[in-house]
Design a protein around this motif. Structure first.
Motif, short mmCIF file in Angstrom:
data_model
loop_
_atom_site.label_atom_id
_atom_site.label_comp_id
_atom_site.label_asym_id
_atom_site.label_seq_id
_atom_site.Cartn_x
_atom_site.Cartn_y
_atom_site.Cartn_z
N VAL A 209 11.97 -4.47 3.01
CA VAL A 209 13.18 -4.50 3.83
C VAL A 209 12.84 -4.00 5.24
O VAL A 209 12.32 -2.88 5.42
N ASP A 210 13.13 -4.83 6.25
CA ASP A 210 12.87 -4.45 7.64
C ASP A 210 13.66 -3.20 8.00
O ASP A 210 14.83 -3.03 7.61
N THR A 211 13.02 -2.33 8.73
CA THR A 211 13.69 -1.10 9.14
C THR A 211 13.07 -0.60 10.44
O THR A 211 11.97 -1.01 10.83
N THR A 212 13.81 0.29 11.13
CA THR A 212 13.32 0.95 12.34
C THR A 212 13.37 2.45 12.13
O THR A 212 14.39 2.99 11.66
N THR A 217 7.74 10.49 10.59
CA THR A 217 7.87 10.02 9.20
C THR A 217 9.12 9.17 9.04
O THR A 217 10.21 9.55 9.46
N GLY A 218 8.94 8.00 8.40
CA GLY A 218 10.06 7.13 8.08
C GLY A 218 9.97 6.68 6.63
O GLY A 218 9.09 7.12 5.87
N ILE A 271 6.36 6.47 5.19
CA ILE A 271 5.33 5.98 6.09
C ILE A 271 5.29 6.88 7.32
O ILE A 271 6.34 7.30 7.83
N LEU A 272 4.10 7.19 7.77
CA LEU A 272 3.92 8.08 8.93
C LEU A 272 3.21 7.32 10.04
O LEU A 272 2.21 6.65 9.81
N ASP A 273 3.77 7.43 11.27
CA ASP A 273 3.13 6.83 12.43
C ASP A 273 3.29 7.78 13.61
O ASP A 273 4.40 8.27 13.87
N THR A 274 2.22 8.02 14.31
CA THR A 274 2.24 8.99 15.41
C THR A 274 2.50 8.32 16.76
O THR A 274 2.48 8.99 17.80
N GLU A 275 2.74 7.01 16.74
CA GLU A 275 3.06 6.33 18.00
C GLU A 275 4.01 5.18 17.73
O GLU A 275 4.18 4.73 16.59
N ALA A 276 4.64 4.70 18.79
CA ALA A 276 5.58 3.59 18.69
C ALA A 276 4.80 2.28 18.60
O ALA A 276 3.95 1.98 19.45
#
Length: 287
Positions: A209-212, A217-218, A271-276
């Motif tokens: 499922v698409d998400t923003t 952390t998301g 999910i973890l991301d440190t940048e956009a």
């Protein structure tokens, strides 16, 4: 010895014995026990063959004649030998007696968990047994089995049983399209056949499922849906791998685990991301 042929494996049949004297006439006073044994015709190996009962008591003879009911547990053709219990030189042997299966049975192993259907491409295990009068597998059955179904289900080719099978064998089928299937198993040139219960195959999709989410952390929802977009809530066993692809390939994003298990058709994956950036998650189906 007189017996009719063919007979069914493990089914009682009648055997008539007549005791005769040296002149070939019926010996009315004969009253000794007689031992019975199978003599191989085809196949040659009847080491597991059992005639039951294996003896006729002397009291069974009346005016030199005895009628007994017995059974035999293997497939094939034999002769039956009768031997005087007190003098092994005194013997008699029957004509050929052929023993055939009673029937063939087929069962389909259910899909994992509480599902009542299979996924497209998921292996479907089919067990086939060639049975005797009592429903037991015939240990030495050597015949050829044909499996057939409507289009869309890939089945193994004709299969010839071996002694290792001991009368039963497990096969794997796979589907190439969704639908309902009936598998037919046939042996003995098609004279014995049976059908499976209905096998349902569904084409399902692992959906991300698409998400923003903000940097950091998301969560991403992953779900299993059918052709109509309905979540497969009966799925609690399916495990698969998720691959992560970054828009900026610098390993700034990662998952807590790339191995996903569903509960009631869904999984929530941190999910973890440190940048956009844009991150794509690609599920890898086991089927």
């Amino acid at each position: 010895l007189t017996v009719e042929s063919p007979q069914i494996v493990s089914k009682l049949f009648n055997l008539s014995l007549v005791a005769k004297n040296a002149r070939g006439a019926t010996a009315p006073n004969y009253n000794r026990a007689v031992n019975l044994s199978p003599v191989a015709v085809a196949p040659a190996d009847i080491s597991r063959g059992i005639l039951s009962p294996a003896a006729v008591s002397g009291t069974a003879f009346n005016n030199g004649i005895a009628a007994v009911s017995l059974s035999y547990n293997l497939y094939g053709t034999i002769k039956i030998k009768a031997t005087d219990s007190g003098d092994t030189q005194k013997q008699g042997i029957s004509s050929d007696v052929t023993f055939l299966p009673k029937g063939v049975s087929l069962s389909v192993e259910p899909p994992p968990g509480s599902r009542d259907f299979f996924y497209l491409g998921e292996p479907i295990a089919i067990n086939v047994k060639v049975g005797d009068e009592l429903g037991n597998a015939i240990l030495n059955y050597p015949g050829t089995l044909e499996l057939s179904s409507n289009f869309g289900l890939n089945l193994p080719p004709a299969y010839t049983f071996t002694n290792v099978d001991a009368g039963q064998h497990r096969f794997l089928a796979t589907s190439i399209q969704a639908g309902d299937y009936i598998v037919v198993a046939a042996v003995e040139g098609g004279s014995l056949r049976t059908e499976s219960p209905r096998i349902t195959v569904k084409n399902v999709t692992i959906q991300v499922v698409d998400t923003t989410s903000p940097i950091g952390t998301g969560e991403v929802i992953i779900q299993l849906v059918d052709e109509l977009g309905n979540v497969i809530t009966s799925e609690n066993n399916l495990t698969f791998v998720i691959k992560l692809v970054e828009d900026i390939d610098n390993n700034s994003a990662y998952l807590s685990s790339d191995l996903i298990s569903l509960f009631e058709g869904k999984a929530v994956l941190p999910i973890l991301d440190t940048e956009a950036e844009l991150v794509t998650l690609i599920p890898v189906s086991p089927f």
